[in-house]
Design a protein around this motif. Structure first.
Motif, short mmCIF file in Angstrom:
data_model
loop_
_atom_site.label_atom_id
_atom_site.label_comp_id
_atom_site.label_asym_id
_atom_site.label_seq_id
_atom_site.Cartn_x
_atom_site.Cartn_y
_atom_site.Cartn_z
N LEU A 31 26.81 31.78 45.27
CA LEU A 31 27.19 31.18 43.98
C LEU A 31 26.38 29.92 43.71
N ALA A 32 26.13 29.13 44.75
CA ALA A 32 25.31 27.93 44.58
C ALA A 32 23.90 28.30 44.15
N GLU A 33 23.36 29.36 44.76
CA GLU A 33 22.02 29.82 44.37
C GLU A 33 22.02 30.35 42.94
N LEU A 34 23.03 31.12 42.60
CA LEU A 34 23.10 31.70 41.26
C LEU A 34 23.28 30.62 40.20
N ASP A 35 24.02 29.58 40.53
CA ASP A 35 24.21 28.49 39.59
C ASP A 35 22.86 27.91 39.16
N GLU A 36 21.95 27.77 40.10
CA GLU A 36 20.62 27.25 39.77
C GLU A 36 19.86 28.22 38.89
N VAL A 37 19.97 29.53 39.19
CA VAL A 37 19.30 30.54 38.37
C VAL A 37 19.85 30.54 36.94
N VAL A 38 21.17 30.47 36.84
CA VAL A 38 21.81 30.52 35.52
C VAL A 38 21.44 29.31 34.69
N ASP B 261 43.36 37.33 30.22
CA ASP B 261 44.13 38.17 31.12
C ASP B 261 44.48 37.40 32.38
N ARG B 262 43.54 36.63 32.85
CA ARG B 262 43.75 35.82 34.06
C ARG B 262 44.59 34.58 33.75
N HIS B 263 44.37 33.98 32.58
CA HIS B 263 45.07 32.75 32.20
C HIS B 263 45.73 32.97 30.83
N PRO B 264 46.88 33.62 30.79
CA PRO B 264 47.50 33.97 29.50
C PRO B 264 47.81 32.77 28.61
N ASP B 265 47.99 31.61 29.20
CA ASP B 265 48.32 30.42 28.42
C ASP B 265 47.09 29.63 28.00
N ALA B 266 45.91 30.10 28.39
CA ALA B 266 44.68 29.37 28.05
C ALA B 266 44.39 29.50 26.56
N VAL B 267 43.62 28.56 26.03
CA VAL B 267 43.22 28.62 24.63
C VAL B 267 42.02 29.53 24.48
N SER B 268 40.96 29.23 25.22
CA SER B 268 39.74 30.05 25.15
C SER B 268 38.81 29.65 26.29
N VAL B 269 38.16 30.64 26.88
CA VAL B 269 37.16 30.35 27.91
C VAL B 269 36.02 29.54 27.33
N HIS B 270 35.78 29.67 26.03
CA HIS B 270 34.64 29.01 25.41
C HIS B 270 34.85 27.50 25.25
N LEU B 271 36.06 27.05 25.53
CA LEU B 271 36.32 25.61 25.52
C LEU B 271 36.11 24.99 26.90
N ASP B 272 35.86 25.86 27.89
CA ASP B 272 35.64 25.37 29.25
C ASP B 272 34.17 25.06 29.49
N GLN B 273 33.90 24.47 30.63
CA GLN B 273 32.54 24.16 31.05
C GLN B 273 32.14 25.05 32.22
N PHE B 274 30.85 25.21 32.42
CA PHE B 274 30.39 25.92 33.60
C PHE B 274 30.93 25.21 34.84
N PRO B 275 31.25 25.95 35.88
CA PRO B 275 31.78 25.32 37.10
C PRO B 275 30.76 24.37 37.72
N GLN B 276 31.27 23.29 38.31
CA GLN B 276 30.44 22.38 39.08
C GLN B 276 30.47 22.84 40.53
N ILE B 277 29.35 23.28 41.02
CA ILE B 277 29.28 23.86 42.37
C ILE B 277 29.16 22.74 43.40
N PRO B 278 30.09 22.68 44.38
CA PRO B 278 29.99 21.65 45.42
C PRO B 278 28.69 21.78 46.21
N ALA B 279 28.11 20.66 46.54
CA ALA B 279 26.83 20.66 47.25
C ALA B 279 26.92 21.35 48.60
N ASP B 280 28.13 21.24 49.27
CA ASP B 280 28.23 21.80 50.62
C ASP B 280 28.40 23.31 50.63
N TRP B 281 28.45 23.96 49.46
CA TRP B 281 28.43 25.41 49.43
C TRP B 281 27.05 25.96 49.83
N LYS B 282 26.03 25.18 49.56
CA LYS B 282 24.66 25.63 49.86
C LYS B 282 24.45 25.60 51.37
#
Length: 990
Positions: free
Chosen positions: A747-754, A832-853
């Protein structure tokens, strides 16, 4: 463990398993579901929520190139708007205030034509209707299509300020467009001039380069003889004399070649090149009755003499060379001299850099009223011509309807039967060519004739051929000093160097256009648009008065540009100026000036945007269109481009690479694709294609994307089902199994690609990487391996908890990363995962912890997976040979003769990795018939059956183990599964 449930037990073990549970359907049903999401976004005003959530962030602005408001959207619109939406959404979800304001181009000929067609259908005459009444109908027509297109864009999933778009016909926009034009006027860059412009006879207006496309066209071609009548040159004392040794040229003809016979009445000179070798030739044999006869002397470029002779069916004998000095001393007679009482003027020979010996005769017939190079050559020589007593005035031989004028004696109004015509109202060839050819034959001036199929300019609106016609128009200088040593051209070229182009080749393309382009012609002879709101005197001098300008802009702001055409407008705006001295210009501005000014009244004037824009994105044809006009307008008024980055896309072809057309029946209509498959399928095609180049689309391409979408959707569905058992518990990184830490590293590697992919606008790289990851690394590797632990392990199992936690991270990352590209599907999954959420589009991309790499871990597991590939390869063979059914029936015996690979797997449960019931590591000689892979040296596998090794199948997990039956309470399951059942029983769940 598979998703199936064993049925050979007295206990229903399925109720003890953590099997996936989700209402997220396998069948997407996008055509039905997507409109509901569009309505949801509109009801909640998602656009406004996005702006509120981004308040205070750094702005990232994609400025929308305005589509034309005159019909339903086509596949090019869909491609364009989806790409823009992906960009704005991706920056919004990466910490920017990425506002998208859609816009529309509303003025111009296509809309005017539509209203004229309606008039004709009702028997009405446009010229009999008050101009502002006509303009009102044009405005209403555009407003209708803005509403229609806006709905179609939103159905594609595009989020933007559709409640408050910009339009070039808004009163404020018209005021600002006029104001931008007045800036050019006040700075002296605007002038009235007379030069050849591209002219549409069908549409009765001048055209800009961006309004022209090139199509195959068959032209009449003629070779014409111009007789030499004098041969003199100046000497040092100013006296002229016959050129020595050149008397034989007085009996010769210079032969020109042209694909536009109708321009011969406008001829005023013949150009030659000092770089070309020329010769004097004599006709020895002639087979053509109307053409040259034996004994005639003719001058040709040597490289083209033989080819020209063949066209005329004559034989030529070369007499001698003719020097450039001799050619420059010649004066010719017009072939129509005396015809119609005209053409008495001398025809000089002029040197020209544009003359080549690639085709024709090596001489260029110069009609300065009908071609840019002709005009330039004539104007460059004008002073010398006047010194020689030659009138340098340029005739107006063709009027706006394509008819010859009085400046073409014998072919104009004085002609019997009326003036000949170049092109008629339907865009068909008129009788002008034939009239000219017939007269040339009568006067023995035609050397040869033919036809040529070649690329010729056509109006992109009417699709009819255009002509080049000298006519008074309003221009902007490209090369006038702007007071600081720069010119509009030099400013634009510098701005190009300062701009990022994606792809990079776009920079050279637009640079070449700017380097070569003529002065910008702004005037159009139409009714619907912003007028060239200036006053000029008889000599074309523009009134420069800021008070007048302000009155004009204020009126446009309140009433729109219609104020210019209202009764009393001239006196209203001029104020105290003498109205008899100033003429109100009634020409309409080039619509490219309108769209080129959008940065002024949109980026500058809207507080939710900024100037300059971060990016402009349009089709590659806009290097000569919107990118081009925006660059010139902004450089002329602000000294730089209105954009930092220019991104271009190609055009959509059918699956065979052919241009889409209704006549071929190969068009793909976006509305049909959406109705049948959904907008996300269309969006998936857009983001998986090399959009920088021309793309292909058709049934097979769409099916490929449908198949890819199903795999992606099923992966998300499985994650949702697994996450039904997520209690939110966190396992510290240092307690996680290596396989989970490997997934976090990925995921840390993919975050850089994305992130780098979105920055580079390389959406295909992102989607290809994520799709491969989901199919190859998740579905076929990680999920497959972890199904046993996820389904069967105890509630207290760290492995199960860590795996659920990783699936949670995988879901969050993948859904958010894909949300800009597939907004409908990712919204559905997120809710479906968060029925009470407003919209995924109001969220931000996840911040990947450095120690995942963890590169060291990744390197180790590259070796583990090499060994696993050999094992799974052997299992496939065994399954195909019916040795085993499920891989759980197997116990692979793996012989390893590679220390690095053996060390890598030493602490890894390879049976778990291979999804077998057990796995044995052996050493020594490789057994005969063992399975190997050429690219993994030192690993060999023999597959044995678990039952043959005395292992027994567990009724709960279906694994074969040696400890089934050790627990009396659960005699048909393994020790692991028995322990799980005891834990579940203690929790009251069994």
């Amino acid at each position: 463990m598979t998703d199936e449930t064993p049925n050979n037990s007295t206990i229903d073990y399925s109720k003890t398993l953590y099997l996936p549970q989700t209402d997220f359907p396998m069948r997407a049903g996008l055509p039905e579901k997507e409109p509901l999401l569009v309505q949801r976004w509109q009801d909640m005003d998602l656009y406004r929520k996005l702006r509120e959530s981004a308040a205070g962030r750094t702005k990232y602005v994609l400025h929308d190139g305005p589509p034309y408001a005159n019909g339903n959207i086509h596949i090019g619109h869909a491609l364009n708007k989806i790409l823009k939406d992906v960009i704005t959404r991706s920056f919004q979800m990466r910490g920017y205030d990425s506002n998208y304001v859609p816009g529309w181009d509303c003025h111009g000929l296509p809309i005017e034509w539509k209203i004229e067609e309606q008039y004709r259908a009702k028997g009405k005459n446009k010229d009999e209707v008050p101009v502002n009444e006509f303009r009102r109908e044009c405005r209403e027509f555009a407003a209708h299509w803005i509403t229609v297109q806006g709905g179609e864009f939103q159905r594609l999933g595009v989020i933007g300020d559709f409640k408050n778009p910009y339009t070039t016909m808004a009163f404020h926009a018209e005021s600002r467009i006029a104001g931008e034009l007045l800036k050019f006027a006040m700075s002296g860059q605007l002038y009235r001039g007379s030069k050849p412009v591209m002219w549409s006879v069908v549409e009765r207006t001048a055209l800009a380069e961006a309004e022209v496309e090139y199509q195959d066209y068959e032209s009449d071609t003629i070779w014409v003889k111009f007789p030499v009548v004098s041969l003199v040159q100046p000497v040092d004392d100013g006296v002229t004399k016959l050129t020595e040794g050149a008397l034989d040229l007085l009996q010769a003809h210079v032969v020109i070649w042209t694909t536009t016979p109708w321009t011969i009445p406008g001829n005023r000179a013949v150009n030659y090149s000092p770089r070309i070798s020329y010769g004097l030739y004599e006709v020895t044999v002639a087979e053509n009755a109307f053409g040259p006869q034996p004994g005639e002397k003719l001058i040709f470029a040597d490289a083209l003499a033989e080819e020209s002779a063949a066209k005329a069916k004559v034989t030529l004998n070369r007499l001698r060379s003719v020097s450039a000095q001799e050619l420059g001393s010649l004066t010719l007679s017009h072939p129509f001299k005396g015809f119609g009482g005209g053409y008495e003027f001398p025809v000089p020979m002029l040197a020209g850099d544009h003359v080549t010996d690639d085709a024709g005769t090596g001489f260029v017939h110069t009609a300065p009223g009908h071609g840019r190079e002709d005009f330039d050559a004539w104007m460059d020589a004008a002073a010398d011509l006047r010194a020689r007593g030659i009138d340098s005035a340029i005739p107006f031989t063709v009027d706006d309807g394509g008819f010859f004028t009085k400046d073409a004696p014998g072919f104009g109004p004085d002609r019997e039967g009326g003036a000949a015509r170049v092109i008629d109202d339907n865009g068909k060839k008129g009788n002008a060519n034939q009239a000219v050819i017939d007269e040339l034959i009568k006067r023995s001036a035609l050397f040869a004739r033919g036809r040529l199929k070649h690329s010729y300019p056509h109006s992109w609106r009417s699709k009819k051929p255009i002509i080049f016609r000298n006519t008074p128009q309003w221009f902007v200088y490209m090369d006038k000093d702007l007071g600081d040593g720069s010119t509009l051209r030099s400013r634009a070229l510098k701005a190009i160097d300062d701009t990022r182009f994606v792809p990079a080749a776009g920079q050279n393309r637009i640079r070449a256009m700017i380097e070569e382009r003529p002065d910008w012609v702004l005037s159009r002879q139409r009714a619907w648009g912003v007028p060239i709101a200036v006053f000029a005197d008889a000599d074309g001098n523009v009134l420069k008065d800021e008070a007048v300008n302000q009155r004009i802009m204020d009126a446009f702001e309140q009433e729109g540009a219609d104020a210019w055409f209202a009764a009393g407008a001239k006196e209203r705006f001029l104020g105290n100026h003498d109205a008899s001295k100033w003429k109100q210009v009634m020409d309409i501005l080039d619509v490219w000036f309108d769209s080129g000014s959008t940065h002024a009244f949109t980026l500058e004037d809207r507080p939710d945007l900024k100037w300059p824009a971060d990016v402009y994105l349009e089709g590659s044809d806009q290097h000569r269109g919107w990118f081009h006009s925006s660059l010139l307008e902004s450089c002329g008024t602000r000294g730089r481009a209105p954009y930092e980055t220019v991104v271009t896309h190609g055009f959509t072809m059918d699956e065979d690479g052919r241009k889409m057309s209704k006549s071929l029946g190969n068009t793909v209509v976006p509305q049909d694709v959406i109705k049948q498959s959904g907008a996300d399928i269309l969006r998936l095609w857009v983001v998986t294609t090399d959009y920088w180049e021309d793309q292909r689309l058709g049934k097979n391409v769409l099916q490929t994307n449908i198949d890819a979408y199903r795999k992606l959707r099923n992966t998300i569905r499985w994650m949702l089902g697994t996450l039904a058992h997520d209690d939110g518990e966190e396992v510290p990184l240092d307690r996680m199994p290596e396989l989970e830490r490997l997934m976090l590293h990925r995921l840390a590697e993919l975050d850089e690609v994305v992130r780098s992919g979105y920055d580079a606008f390389e959406f295909k790289r992102i989607t290809r990487t994520l799709l491969d990851f989901m199919v190859v690394e998740l579905s076929a590797f990680y999920f497959d391996i972890r199904k046993d632990a996820l389904y069967c392990d105890a509630p207290s199992s760290v492995k199960r908890k860590a795996s659920v936690q990783v699936v949670r991270h995988l879901f969050d990352c993948l859904v958010k990363w894909l949300a800009p590209m597939l907004p409908f599907t990712m919204e559905e999954a997120w809710l479906d995962r968060h029925p009470d959420a407003v919209s995924v589009h109001l969220d931000q991309f996840p911040q990947i912890p450095a120690d995942w790499k963890n590169e060291a871990l990744a390197e180790k597991w590259r070796k583990v997976r090499q060994v696993r590939r050999v094992v799974t390869g052997a299992l496939e063979i065994a399954r195909a040979q019916k040795v085993i059914g499920s891989s759980l029936e197997a116990v692979p015996v793996v012989t390893i003769d590679d220390a690095a690979l053996e060390a890598a797997i030493s602490d890894v449960d390879m049976a778990e990795m291979a999804i077998t019931s057990d796995l044995v590591i052996a050493h020594g000689e490789v057994p005969a018939g063992a399975f190997t892979l050429d690219d993994v040296r030192g690993v060999a596998v023999v597959v044995e059956k678990a039952e043959d090794r005395g292992l027994v199948k567990c009724a709960r997990s279906w694994r074969y183990t040696a400890d089934v039956g050790q627990d009396a309470a659960f005699p048909d399951v393994s020790a692991r599964d028995a322990a799980v059942l005891h834990e579940l029983k203690a929790l009251g769940r069994l």
